[in-house]
Design a protein around this motif. Structure first.
Motif, mmCIF file in Angstrom:
data_model
loop_
_atom_site.group_PDB
_atom_site.id
_atom_site.type_symbol
_atom_site.label_atom_id
_atom_site.label_comp_id
_atom_site.label_asym_id
_atom_site.label_seq_id
_atom_site.Cartn_x
_atom_site.Cartn_y
_atom_site.Cartn_z
ATOM 1 N N THR A 86 0.836 -1.203 0.000
ATOM 2 C CA THR A 86 0.000 0.000 0.000
ATOM 3 C C THR A 86 0.866 1.246 0.000
ATOM 4 O O THR A 86 0.590 2.224 -0.709
ATOM 5 N N GLY A 87 1.937 1.203 0.774
ATOM 6 C CA GLY A 87 2.853 2.342 0.820
ATOM 7 C C GLY A 87 3.506 2.631 -0.521
ATOM 8 O O GLY A 87 3.771 3.793 -0.852
ATOM 9 N N TYR A 88 3.756 1.583 -1.281
ATOM 10 C CA TYR A 88 4.334 1.747 -2.613
ATOM 11 C C TYR A 88 3.263 1.994 -3.688
ATOM 12 O O TYR A 88 3.591 2.139 -4.867
ATOM 13 N N ASN A 89 1.997 1.986 -3.271
ATOM 14 C CA ASN A 89 0.883 2.210 -4.198
ATOM 15 C C ASN A 89 0.880 1.178 -5.319
ATOM 16 O O ASN A 89 0.694 1.504 -6.501
ATOM 17 N N LEU A 90 1.050 -0.079 -4.953
ATOM 18 C CA LEU A 90 1.131 -1.156 -5.936
ATOM 19 C C LEU A 90 -0.255 -1.750 -6.179
ATOM 20 O O LEU A 90 -0.716 -2.620 -5.435
ATOM 21 N N SER A 91 -0.891 -1.326 -7.222
ATOM 22 C CA SER A 91 -2.211 -1.864 -7.554
ATOM 23 C C SER A 91 -2.119 -3.243 -8.188
ATOM 24 O O SER A 91 -3.144 -3.914 -8.358
ATOM 25 N N ASN A 92 -0.917 -3.686 -8.542
ATOM 26 C CA ASN A 92 -0.724 -5.000 -9.167
ATOM 27 C C ASN A 92 -0.276 -6.054 -8.159
ATOM 28 O O ASN A 92 0.191 -7.128 -8.557
ATOM 29 N N VAL A 93 -0.430 -5.788 -6.871
ATOM 30 C CA VAL A 93 -0.028 -6.732 -5.826
ATOM 31 C C VAL A 93 -1.205 -7.003 -4.897
ATOM 32 O O VAL A 93 -1.876 -6.077 -4.431
ATOM 33 N N ALA A 94 -1.438 -8.285 -4.642
ATOM 34 C CA ALA A 94 -2.473 -8.707 -3.703
ATOM 35 C C ALA A 94 -1.910 -9.786 -2.790
ATOM 36 O O ALA A 94 -0.874 -10.398 -3.092
ATOM 37 N N PHE A 95 -2.600 -10.026 -1.682
ATOM 38 C CA PHE A 95 -2.197 -11.079 -0.755
ATOM 39 C C PHE A 95 -3.397 -11.963 -0.441
ATOM 40 O O PHE A 95 -4.523 -11.481 -0.300
#
Length: 219
Positions: A86-95
């Motif tokens: 979230t801090g890196y604003n990564l919309s292509n990463v999920a957990f």
């Protein structure tokens, strides 16, 4: 339970980039990661036993044209990865918070392009073979999830697990080992790990352990 762990669990409950029990997507996501979560048709890469998601996030930052999912059962670890992404604003990463033994509840046939397994617990004791993440049962699952030609990557500092995985992958009917090395940092394959290494990998190498690497493909 420690206060910090409770805070991590509460964070995951609210985090939009975490799929876990109790959230609507948890029971709907199988076969629908591109449609329901990422809202694109980019290739999907999964890191199993992702811990705090260091590899998932590292790859997500380097490859914005791919989607990345880190899978782990530990809620406090997932929360840390979620916060960092979230801090890196990564919309292509999920957990995904789930046990890997239940992964066929969350991934459909031919849904994934790559699977990464980075420094998993080697489960050395013979009676724990069923927990080794490259045993024949798990490899059969991975081969189902991966598209034809999909890739499987393993990094480990453990010689036993490396040799065991070479054997099981060689014997697996749907995998072909393309390349492997027992010393990645001194190998021509070094660039294939994209310069991403976990906190524990740094500890292992500082202690003199070599990093082993296997690249295999679904055939």
């Amino acid at each position: 339970m420690a206060r910090r762990k409770l805070q991590h669990y509460r964070f995951s409950e609210q985090a939009e980039n975490v799929v876990q029990a109790g959230k609507p997507l948890y029971s709907e996501i199988k076969g629908n990661w591109n449609k329901l979560y990422f809202n694109n048709e980019s290739p999907i890469v999964v890191e199993l036993a992702c811990g705090k998601g260091e590899y998932t996030i590292g790859l997500g930052r380097k490859f914005p044209d791919k989607n990345f999912i880190g899978v782990d059962i530990k809620g406090d670890r997932i929360a840390r990865g979620s916060a960092l992404a979230t801090g890196y604003n990564l919309s292509n990463v999920a957990f995904l918070r789930a046990g890997i033994q239940y992964s066929d509840d969350f991934f459909a046939e031919n849904e994934l392009s790559e699977i990464w397994l980075v420094h998993p617990d080697p489960q050395i004791r013979e009676r724990y073979e069923k927990y080794r993440l490259t045993n024949p049962t798990f490899l059969a699952k991975y081969a189902t999830f991966l598209k034809p030609g999909g890739m499987f990557f393993l990094k480990t500092d453990n010689t036993f697990f490396y040799e065991y995985s070479l054997q099981t992958l060689d014997e697996a009917p749907h995998f072909k080992i393309l390349e492997h090395t027992d010393n990645l940092y001194e190998s021509h394959l070094l660039d294939e790990h994209h310069g991403v290494r976990t906190h524990y990998e740094g500890i292992f190498t500082a202690k003199g352990y070599t990093i082993k690497y296997i690249k295999a493909q679904v055939v």
